[in-house]
Design an enzyme around this catalytic site. Structure first.
Site, PDB file in Angstrom:
ATOM      1  N   LYS A 181       0.866  -1.179   0.000  1.00 56.69           N
ATOM      2  CA  LYS A 181       0.000   0.000   0.000  1.00 56.69           C
ATOM      3  C   LYS A 181       0.907   1.234   0.000  1.00 56.69           C
ATOM      4  CE  LYS A 181      -1.447   2.644   3.080  1.00 56.69           C
ATOM      5  NZ  LYS A 181      -1.257   3.856   2.263  1.00 56.69           N
ATOM      6  N   GLU A 254      10.249   1.209  10.476  1.00 59.33           N
ATOM      7  CA  GLU A 254      11.322   2.172  10.148  1.00 59.33           C
ATOM      8  C   GLU A 254      10.695   3.550  10.258  1.00 59.33           C
ATOM      9  OE1 GLU A 254      14.346   1.513   9.793  1.00 59.33           O
ATOM     10  OE2 GLU A 254      14.455  -0.606   9.256  1.00 59.33           O
ATOM     11  N   CYS A 288      14.535  10.369   6.258  1.00 59.41           N
ATOM     12  CA  CYS A 288      14.444   9.951   7.655  1.00 59.41           C
ATOM     13  C   CYS A 288      15.767  10.151   8.355  1.00 59.41           C
ATOM     14  CB  CYS A 288      14.005   8.498   7.717  1.00 59.41           C
ATOM     15  SG  CYS A 288      15.018   7.400   6.729  1.00 59.41           S
ATOM     16  N   GLU A 386      11.153  16.733  14.541  1.00 65.51           N
ATOM     17  CA  GLU A 386      11.618  16.394  13.183  1.00 65.51           C
ATOM     18  C   GLU A 386      10.978  17.343  12.182  1.00 65.51           C
ATOM     19  OE1 GLU A 386      10.072  12.790  11.337  1.00 65.51           O
ATOM     20  OE2 GLU A 386      12.024  12.399  10.439  1.00 65.51           O
TER      21      GLU A 386
HETATM   22  P1  NAD Z   1       3.029   8.491   7.603  1.00 65.25           P
HETATM   23  O1  NAD Z   1       3.256   7.736   8.865  1.00 65.25           O
HETATM   24  O2  NAD Z   1       2.081   9.624   7.604  1.00 65.25           O
HETATM   25  O3  NAD Z   1       2.541   7.506   6.443  1.00 65.25           O
HETATM   26  C1  NAD Z   1       3.265   6.345   6.080  1.00 65.25           C
HETATM   27  C2  NAD Z   1       2.308   5.323   5.491  1.00 65.25           C
HETATM   28  O4  NAD Z   1       1.399   4.885   6.512  1.00 65.25           O
HETATM   29  C3  NAD Z   1       1.443   5.844   4.351  1.00 65.25           C
HETATM   30  O5  NAD Z   1       1.374   4.829   3.358  1.00 65.25           O
HETATM   31  C4  NAD Z   1       0.089   6.036   5.010  1.00 65.25           C
HETATM   32  O6  NAD Z   1      -0.995   5.925   4.108  1.00 65.25           O
HETATM   33  C5  NAD Z   1       0.069   4.872   6.005  1.00 65.25           C
HETATM   34  N1  NAD Z   1      -0.855   5.026   7.140  1.00 65.25           N
HETATM   35  C6  NAD Z   1      -1.440   6.146   7.616  1.00 65.25           C
HETATM   36  N2  NAD Z   1      -2.197   5.853   8.702  1.00 65.25           N
HETATM   37  C7  NAD Z   1      -2.081   4.524   8.917  1.00 65.25           C
HETATM   38  C8  NAD Z   1      -2.592   3.621   9.914  1.00 65.25           C
HETATM   39  N3  NAD Z   1      -3.388   4.042  10.892  1.00 65.25           N
HETATM   40  N4  NAD Z   1      -2.232   2.319   9.840  1.00 65.25           N
HETATM   41  C9  NAD Z   1      -1.396   1.873   8.875  1.00 65.25           C
HETATM   42  N5  NAD Z   1      -0.886   2.674   7.902  1.00 65.25           N
HETATM   43  C10 NAD Z   1      -1.217   3.993   7.924  1.00 65.25           C
HETATM   44  O7  NAD Z   1       4.497   8.946   7.144  1.00 65.25           O
HETATM   45  P2  NAD Z   1       4.891   9.844   5.895  1.00 65.25           P
HETATM   46  O8  NAD Z   1       4.487  11.261   6.218  1.00 65.25           O
HETATM   47  O9  NAD Z   1       4.408   9.208   4.641  1.00 65.25           O
HETATM   48  O10 NAD Z   1       6.491   9.731   5.913  1.00 65.25           O
HETATM   49  C11 NAD Z   1       7.315  10.611   6.597  1.00 65.25           C
HETATM   50  C12 NAD Z   1       7.856   9.959   7.863  1.00 65.25           C
HETATM   51  O11 NAD Z   1       8.465   8.707   7.543  1.00 65.25           O
HETATM   52  C13 NAD Z   1       8.937  10.777   8.534  1.00 65.25           C
HETATM   53  O12 NAD Z   1       8.735  10.780   9.931  1.00 65.25           O
HETATM   54  C14 NAD Z   1      10.219  10.023   8.200  1.00 65.25           C
HETATM   55  O13 NAD Z   1      11.279  10.232   9.104  1.00 65.25           O
HETATM   56  C15 NAD Z   1       9.732   8.617   8.176  1.00 65.25           C
HETATM   57  N6  NAD Z   1      10.615   7.767   7.369  1.00 65.25           N
HETATM   58  C16 NAD Z   1      11.373   6.822   7.992  1.00 65.25           C
HETATM   59  C17 NAD Z   1      12.258   6.047   7.259  1.00 65.25           C
HETATM   60  C18 NAD Z   1      13.132   5.006   7.918  1.00 65.25           C
HETATM   61  O14 NAD Z   1      13.682   4.164   7.210  1.00 65.25           O
HETATM   62  N7  NAD Z   1      13.290   5.009   9.226  1.00 65.25           N
HETATM   63  C19 NAD Z   1      12.353   6.232   5.880  1.00 65.25           C
HETATM   64  C20 NAD Z   1      11.558   7.198   5.277  1.00 65.25           C
HETATM   65  C21 NAD Z   1      10.677   7.957   6.031  1.00 65.25           C
END
Ligand code: NAD
Length: 482
Positions: A181, A254, A288, A386
């Site tokens: 997804k 992650e 990230c 962040e």
């Molecule tokens: P997000 O948590 O808003 O969304 C990530 C994914 O989760 C999306 O596909 C979203 O549709 C889905 N999602 C939303 N609500 C959900 C729920 N209740 N249950 C399951 N899935 C759900 O994050 P984002 O804004 O897309 O990404 C940015 C964040 O990701 C930043 O905090 C960044 O640091 C982190 N990030 C971490 C890594 C890593 O490897 N540690 C890599 C890239 C990004």
């Protein structure tokens, strides 16, 4: 459903389909995907209903029976064929990535697609071996690693291709099937590489289901999904963890970070400014493990800030398709508004802004100017939270122990870096950082054999490396009396 999973000639033009059980699937509803460089709608993406996600999971479950029993070499050949098929569409995938994500084509989107393809090939070349734990004259103990079943991948919008394919490759080579997804902000490139997968992989092995956030909980709750491999924010990661408890799912998280870079008193600081700049501002600060706090020694702080700002002024903000642009927009309106709250706070608190700070509200698209804040207080929002955008606080320290303490004083623990002429001294500081990854005199080096994961609230579990691949398997101890 269409029976022919063809890839359109011009891959960056619609229509887009879900891919379920080897087929292209249309949906009743769709949602807008916006080009962040213009603020205009780029394409309509299919919005799956719960039954369609259900069908993808059922197909993955069915496909698991035969995929998991294939020999490793056979799965390896499938993955090599998949990498070749993606490579044939490399230019179009990269262009589509720039259009939906905003990142500069040559410096960010093409390398992301290339690295993803190479990641598939490299991962396919690595087997999770059977380990002999003990062997005596009449008895042998082996540790096998058996596939889990259906893996659900949930991905973010900052590196939509790389972060998804880094899940696909280890999950599939170890014998699992997968449903992805993608983020609703960047579903298009993922839908296209899903479409390409259908021409080479058996039906059901890899399905892509786009739609709203509500599909996430359907996956994290689902009894037929054995593991969730999640990359996203710490806040959502906590929801995932809670939701997965009901079915005892394996979970890899992650999550977010607030990485510190410590520039040591002996650093040749002028020569490393480009690395520090791109470590913070690359991908418009949306990584990230980007540098989110930059600690520099008081003996050269003033010169450092000047040199950093001079370098920043040489960069160009704009549409990632323009070859002269080096910094793209922030990916979406939600993030644009969020990053602006940092600028508002910086202004309201009277912190010293030495570059940027002001958004041009008349400019179409989601452009935040690269902003450098000189020595804001340690307890300020820009230091503690962040930012995930192109703002960097440059913080002054007098004593290395103090810098380490400040760097570690965070609920996050994803990555960090230390920069200095004396590599041994810098490595000793690196060893004291409470993070899953730390670099000395380099940054953002990742590899299929290098485990990557967060300490503290930056995550659980690991991706990459043998450790990461093993997390797509169940350990199974086999004891045989000879
Ligand atoms: P997000 O948590 O808003 O969304 C990530 C994914 O989760 C999306 O596909 C979203 O549709 C889905 N999602 C939303 N609500 C959900 C729920 N209740 N249950 C399951 N899935 C759900 O994050 P984002 O804004 O897309 O990404 C940015 C964040 O990701 C930043 O905090 C960044 O640091 C982190 N990030 C971490 C890594 C890593 O490897 N540690 C890599 C890239 C990004």
């Amino acid at each position: 459903m269409s029976a022919v999973p063809e890839v359109t000639k011009s891959i960056f033009e619609g229509p887009y389909y879900l891919t379920i059980d080897g087929r292209l699937v249309e949906t009743q509803d769709s949602f807008d995907v916006v080009n962040p460089a213009t603020g205009e709608v780029l394409a309509k993406a299919p919005a799956a209903v719960p039954d369609q996600l259900e069908a993808a999971i059922a197909a993955a479950r069915k496909a698991f029976k035969s995929w998991s029993t294939l020999k490793y070499e056979a799965r390896q050949q499938y993955l090599y064929a998949y990498a070749d098929a993606l490579e044939a569409h490399r230019d179009e995938l990269a262009r589509l990535l720039t259009l939906e994500q905003g990142k500069p084509l040559k410096s960010m989107a093409e390398p992301e697609v290339d690295l993803s393809i190479s990641w598939i090939r490299q991962t396919a070349a690595r087997r999770v071996p059977v380990e002999i734990i003990e062997e005596t004259a009449d008895h042998i103990v082996e540790l096998h690693h058996t596939p889990l079943g259906v893996v659900g991948a949930i991905t973010p919008w900052n590196f939509p291709v790389l972060l998804a394919l880094r899940k696909v490759a280890p999950a599939l080579i170890t014998g699992n099937t997968m449903v992805i997804k993608p983020s609703p902000f960047t579903p298009l490139t993922t839908l296209r590489f899903g479409q390409i997968a259908q021409s080479v992989l058996p039906p059901g092995v890899l399905s892509i289901v786009s739609g709203g956030n509500e599909l996430g909980p359907q996956m994290t709750n689902h009894p037929d999904i054995a593991k969730i491999s999640f990359t996203g924010s710490t806040e959502t990661g906590k929801h995932v963890l809670r939701s997965a408890a009901g079915t005892m799912k394996r979970v890899t998280l992650e999550l977010g970070g607030n990485d510190a870079a410590i520039v040591m008193p002996d650093a040749d600081y002028k020569s490393i400014i480009p690395q520090l700049y791109w470590g913070a501002i690359g991908n418009s600060g949306q990584w990230c493990d980007g540098i989110k706090r930059l600690y520099v020694h008081s003996s050269f702080h003033k010169d450092f800030v000047e040199a950093f700002v001079d370098y920043a002024k040489q960069q160009k903000l704009g549409d990632g398709l323009d070859p002269s642009v080096t910094v793209g927009p922030v990916q979406n309106k939600m993030q644009f508004d969020k990053v602006k709250t940092f600028l508002d706070d910086i202004k309201a608190s009277g912190h010293k802004v030495v570059l940027g700070g002001q958004v041009d509200e008349n400019r179409p698209g989601y452009f935040i100017p690269v902003t450098v804040v000189d020595n804001p207080p340690e307890d300020s929002k820009i230091v503690q939270e962040e930012q995930f955008g192109p703002i960097v606080p440059i913080l002054v320290y007098d004593d290395v122990d103090e810098a380490i303490e400040r760097a570690n004083d965070s609920p996050f623990g994803l990555g960090g870096s230390v920069w200095g002429r004396d590599t041994k001294a810098a490595a000793a500081v690196a060893n004291r950082l409470e993070t899953g990854t730390v670099w000395v005199n380099e940054i953002h080096i990742h590899g299929v054999d290098m485990p990557f994961g967060g300490h503290k609230q930056s995550g659980m579990g690991t991706e990459h490396g043998n450790e990461g691949r093993q997390l797509f398997t169940n350990p199974k101890t086999v004891m045989i009396k000879k």
